[in-house]
Design a protein around this motif. Sequence first.
Motif, PDB file in Angstrom:
ATOM      1  N   ARG A 220       0.778  -1.226   0.000  1.00 53.51           N
ATOM      2  CA  ARG A 220       0.000   0.000   0.000  1.00 53.51           C
ATOM      3  C   ARG A 220       0.819   1.290   0.000  1.00 53.51           C
ATOM      4  NH1 ARG A 220      -3.223   1.013   5.542  1.00 53.51           N
ATOM      5  NH2 ARG A 220      -2.594   3.144   5.192  1.00 53.51           N
ATOM      6  N   PRO A 222       2.145   4.577  -1.257  1.00 53.55           N
ATOM      7  CA  PRO A 222       1.725   5.440  -2.362  1.00 53.55           C
ATOM      8  C   PRO A 222       2.888   5.738  -3.308  1.00 53.55           C
ATOM      9  CG  PRO A 222       1.936   6.706  -0.323  1.00 53.55           C
ATOM     10  CD  PRO A 222       2.176   5.272   0.033  1.00 53.55           C
ATOM     11  N   PHE A 223       2.559   6.266  -4.454  1.00 55.41           N
ATOM     12  CA  PHE A 223       3.563   6.670  -5.429  1.00 55.41           C
ATOM     13  C   PHE A 223       3.142   8.022  -5.996  1.00 55.41           C
ATOM     14  CE2 PHE A 223       5.440   6.829  -9.675  1.00 55.41           C
ATOM     15  CZ  PHE A 223       6.768   6.592  -9.342  1.00 55.41           C
ATOM     16  N   ARG A 224       4.114   8.870  -6.246  1.00 58.06           N
ATOM     17  CA  ARG A 224       3.800  10.218  -6.707  1.00 58.06           C
ATOM     18  C   ARG A 224       4.551  10.528  -7.997  1.00 58.06           C
ATOM     19  NH1 ARG A 224       3.537  15.139  -2.410  1.00 58.06           N
ATOM     20  NH2 ARG A 224       1.553  14.132  -2.004  1.00 58.06           N
ATOM     21  N   ALA A 225       3.866  11.126  -8.943  1.00 58.14           N
ATOM     22  CA  ALA A 225       4.518  11.571 -10.176  1.00 58.14           C
ATOM     23  C   ALA A 225       4.373  13.080 -10.281  1.00 58.14           C
ATOM     24  CB  ALA A 225       3.883  10.907 -11.393  1.00 58.14           C
ATOM     25  N   GLU A 260       5.287  -1.265 -11.160  1.00 58.48           N
ATOM     26  CA  GLU A 260       6.067  -0.461 -12.107  1.00 58.48           C
ATOM     27  C   GLU A 260       5.173   0.075 -13.236  1.00 58.48           C
ATOM     28  OE1 GLU A 260       9.004   0.240 -11.021  1.00 58.48           O
ATOM     29  OE2 GLU A 260       9.558   1.521 -12.720  1.00 58.48           O
ATOM     30  N   LYS A 263       3.138   2.929 -11.849  1.00 61.93           N
ATOM     31  CA  LYS A 263       3.989   4.104 -11.670  1.00 61.93           C
ATOM     32  C   LYS A 263       4.190   4.823 -13.005  1.00 61.93           C
ATOM     33  CE  LYS A 263       7.807   3.137  -9.263  1.00 61.93           C
ATOM     34  NZ  LYS A 263       8.865   2.307  -8.597  1.00 61.93           N
TER      35      LYS A 263
ATOM     36  N   PRO B 226       9.502  15.385  -4.002  1.00 62.76           N
ATOM     37  CA  PRO B 226       8.164  15.259  -3.404  1.00 62.76           C
ATOM     38  C   PRO B 226       8.266  15.386  -1.891  1.00 62.76           C
ATOM     39  CG  PRO B 226       9.088  13.090  -3.669  1.00 62.76           C
ATOM     40  CD  PRO B 226      10.139  14.076  -4.151  1.00 62.76           C
ATOM     41  N   PRO B 229       3.173  12.071   1.848  1.00 65.73           N
ATOM     42  CA  PRO B 229       1.867  12.433   2.409  1.00 65.73           C
ATOM     43  C   PRO B 229       1.836  11.971   3.871  1.00 65.73           C
ATOM     44  CG  PRO B 229       1.675  11.127   0.365  1.00 65.73           C
ATOM     45  CD  PRO B 229       3.091  11.032   0.819  1.00 65.73           C
ATOM     46  N   GLU B 302      11.837   6.438  -3.120  1.00 67.00           N
ATOM     47  CA  GLU B 302      10.956   5.396  -3.666  1.00 67.00           C
ATOM     48  C   GLU B 302       9.623   5.968  -4.132  1.00 67.00           C
ATOM     49  OE1 GLU B 302      11.391   2.153  -4.392  1.00 67.00           O
ATOM     50  OE2 GLU B 302      13.485   2.703  -4.032  1.00 67.00           O
ATOM     51  N   LEU B 303       9.209   7.046  -3.485  1.00 69.84           N
ATOM     52  CA  LEU B 303       7.906   7.646  -3.761  1.00 69.84           C
ATOM     53  C   LEU B 303       7.765   8.102  -5.213  1.00 69.84           C
ATOM     54  CD1 LEU B 303       5.337   8.472  -2.124  1.00 69.84           C
ATOM     55  CD2 LEU B 303       6.373  10.723  -1.854  1.00 69.84           C
ATOM     56  N   THR B 304       8.898   8.459  -5.838  1.00 69.73           N
ATOM     57  CA  THR B 304       8.819   8.928  -7.232  1.00 69.73           C
ATOM     58  C   THR B 304       9.752   8.188  -8.167  1.00 69.73           C
ATOM     59  OG1 THR B 304      10.482  10.604  -6.795  1.00 69.73           O
ATOM     60  CG2 THR B 304       8.199  11.319  -6.688  1.00 69.73           C
ATOM     61  N   HIS B 305      10.460   7.192  -7.646  1.00 65.25           N
ATOM     62  CA  HIS B 305      11.529   6.578  -8.435  1.00 65.25           C
ATOM     63  C   HIS B 305      11.008   5.552  -9.426  1.00 65.25           C
ATOM     64  CE1 HIS B 305      15.757   5.771  -9.161  1.00 65.25           C
ATOM     65  NE2 HIS B 305      15.421   4.504  -9.268  1.00 65.25           N
ATOM     66  N   LEU B 306      11.302   5.771 -10.710  1.00 67.32           N
ATOM     67  CA  LEU B 306      11.012   4.765 -11.742  1.00 67.32           C
ATOM     68  C   LEU B 306      12.271   3.932 -11.954  1.00 67.32           C
ATOM     69  CD1 LEU B 306       9.175   6.786 -14.540  1.00 67.32           C
ATOM     70  CD2 LEU B 306       8.155   5.292 -12.822  1.00 67.32           C
ATOM     71  N   GLU B 307      12.081   2.636 -12.168  1.00 65.79           N
ATOM     72  CA  GLU B 307      13.243   1.780 -12.484  1.00 65.79           C
ATOM     73  C   GLU B 307      13.860   2.249 -13.782  1.00 65.79           C
ATOM     74  OE1 GLU B 307      14.474  -0.182 -10.364  1.00 65.79           O
ATOM     75  OE2 GLU B 307      12.758   0.200  -9.055  1.00 65.79           O
TER      76      GLU B 307
END
Lengths: 307, 307
Positions: A220, A222-225, A260, A263, B226, B229, B302-307
Motif C-alpha cells: 500500500r 503510495p507513489f507520486r509523479a 512499475e 507508476k 516530493p 503524504p 521510492e515515492l517517485t523513483h522509476l526503475e
Amino acid sequence: MSILVVGSVAFDDVASPSGSVKNILGGAGTYFALAASYFTQVRVVAVVGEDFGAEQEQVFRKRGIDIRGIEHAAGKTFRWGGTYSDNLNEAKTDFTDLNVFERFQPRIPKEYEDTEFLFLANIQPTLQADVRRKMHAARLTGCDTMNYWIQGTPKELAETLKLVDVLLINDTETKMLAHESNLPRAAHNVLAMGPRALVIKHGEYGATIFFREGAFGIGRHPFRAPTLPIEEVKDPTGAGDSFAGGFMGYIASQEELNREVLKRALFYGGVMGSFAVERFGTERLQGLTREEIDERFQVFRELTHLE
Amino acid sequence: MSILVVGSVAFDDVASPSGSVKNILGGAGTYFALAASYFTQVRVVAVVGEDFGAEQEQVFRKRGIDIRGIEHAAGKTFRWGGTYSDNLNEAKTDFTDLNVFERFQPRIPKEYEDTEFLFLANIQPTLQADVRRKMHAARLTGCDTMNYWIQGTPKELAETLKLVDVLLINDTETKMLAHESNLPRAAHNVLAMGPRALVIKHGEYGATIFFREGAFGIGRHPFRAPTLPIEEVKDPTGAGDSFAGGFMGYIASQEELNREVLKRALFYGGVMGSFAVERFGTERLQGLTREEIDERFQVFRELTHLE
C-alpha cells in the motif's frame, strides 16, 4: 488491448488569459479518447446532436478511434462555456447547455462487449454503474466524478464506487468525498468505499496514487509523479481527462499490471495532461507522436530522478 | 564544513487540531539549526532575553550546535502565538511580541568569520544584507523572506537578493515577488533579481528548484522533490525552516556542489520538514538519528523513483 470510454462529447467556448475560442470540440470523452489513442485501441460511447458532423468525426478517425458507440440524437450537442482568469486552476462556468446529453443513456454496441479496460468519465453515477455492470469482460475499470455528484447523489456514487478499480479525482474532491481534510487520511477513507486504487490529481504539482492494502498484489505504499512546470498554459480544459487517458491508455497497453506499470502510467498521465494545456481545446492532442510523448516522459522522469 | 544561520530564536504558543502547547522553544533560527545539525557543524547568531536559560541552551548543545553567537539582551525573548485550523497550510497569528528581537543587530563573533555556508533566515532584508557583506568567506548563501518584506520593503529586499545564491520561499511569495501568477515564469523573474537558484516550497506537494542559466555549471532544467503524504500533521510551525536546514546542511556537508548534490539536498529538505511537523515545536528534531533520516530519504526516493 482496447479500452472503452463512456463520457461526454461537447462543443466548448473557452476564454483564458491567452485568448479565446468558440465552438471547439471538447468533452471528457473526447479528451480521454485522444490521449489514450497514443497507447492503445480506443472505443467511445457518447451522444452527440445534429451539429456533430464529418469534421468532428474526422478528429477521432485520424487517431484510429472507434466511434461506432457515438449515438446521434435529434437536437444539439452538449455545449459548455468557461473562462479562466489568472488562476488557471479553476474555470468560471459561463454556461452549460446539456442538450442531447441530458437524456444520455449509454448503449454499448455488441462489438464493444469484449473490451477489457473501461473508463467511466464524469457522468451521473447511476449511469456509470449501469455501464460497469454491462461490461462483463472488464478487467480494470477507472472512474471519474465531481463535486456535483459527491454532494448531490452521494448514495448513487457510493454504489458506483463499489464497482470500480481506480478512482481518479482531485484533492478537493477527495477531501469532500471522504469528509476529511488530511489528504492521506482522506485517501484511505475513499479506498474503504470500494476502489482498489485512488489517483489524486494535484494540478500543477502532479498526482499521487494510493493503494488499498494488498491491491494488485503490490502493498500500500503510495507513489507520486510530478508534472512539468509549464510556462504557457493556454487552456486547462480537459487536463484531467487527458491525464486519465494517458494513465488508463498506458495500463491497457501493457501485458501485466504491476507496481512499475502503475507508476509509469501515472507519469504518462501527467505527460498527456501537460500536452493538453499547451493549446486551446484538443489541438495539441490531435497531432502528437509517440516519440514526442516518450521524450517528455523522460523529461518528467529526470525532473525527480536521483541517481 | 560549518554553516552559520542568522535568525530568530523564540518562544511559541501553538494550537492545532491535534492539541496546544505554550512557551515552547521555536523561531526560524532554532528550527534551521536543529535540522542542519544532523548534517554539519552549525553556528547561530540570534538574540534572546532573560527568559532564555540553561534549559533552552541545552537543546542546542545536545545537538552540538555552537551558540556563542546567541546574544543575551535585557528584556524578554521574541514570542509568537498561532492557531492552525483544519487547513494546516496556514496559521492564524494570535500575537507577535518582538521584544528583544525588535532591536536585533546581528553581531558575528570573530570565531564565526571563516564560515563558508550561510543561511539568512526570515529577518529584515537590510540586516540580511549587512550580515552577508560581513561574511567574506561565504561560498554559498541561502536566504528566506516573507510577504511582509516583499510588500513592505521591496527596495531593501531587491538589494539583498543581489547578494544571495539560493532563495527559499513558497509559491505565494514567489508569485508576489515576481508580480506574475504563472509559477515557472515567476521563477525566472525572481532569478533575474539575483539568486543563482530558487527553491520554491510547495508545502505538502514538495519543492522545486529552478536555476539561472549556467548556475553552478549545471544548466537550467528545474528539479522537483516530493514530500511524503503525512497522516498526522501535529504542528506545521517551522516546516519551512527545517526544510531549509536539511537543504543547506546537506549541501554544507558535501565536498562538491553539483546537480546531484542539489537534488539530494532538495530531498533532504523535504525529509527534515516532514519530521518537524510530526510533533509540536522542535521535539521531533531534537531526538532524530541520521539513520532515521536516511531511511526516510529512501522512502521519499521510492515515492517517485522509476526503475
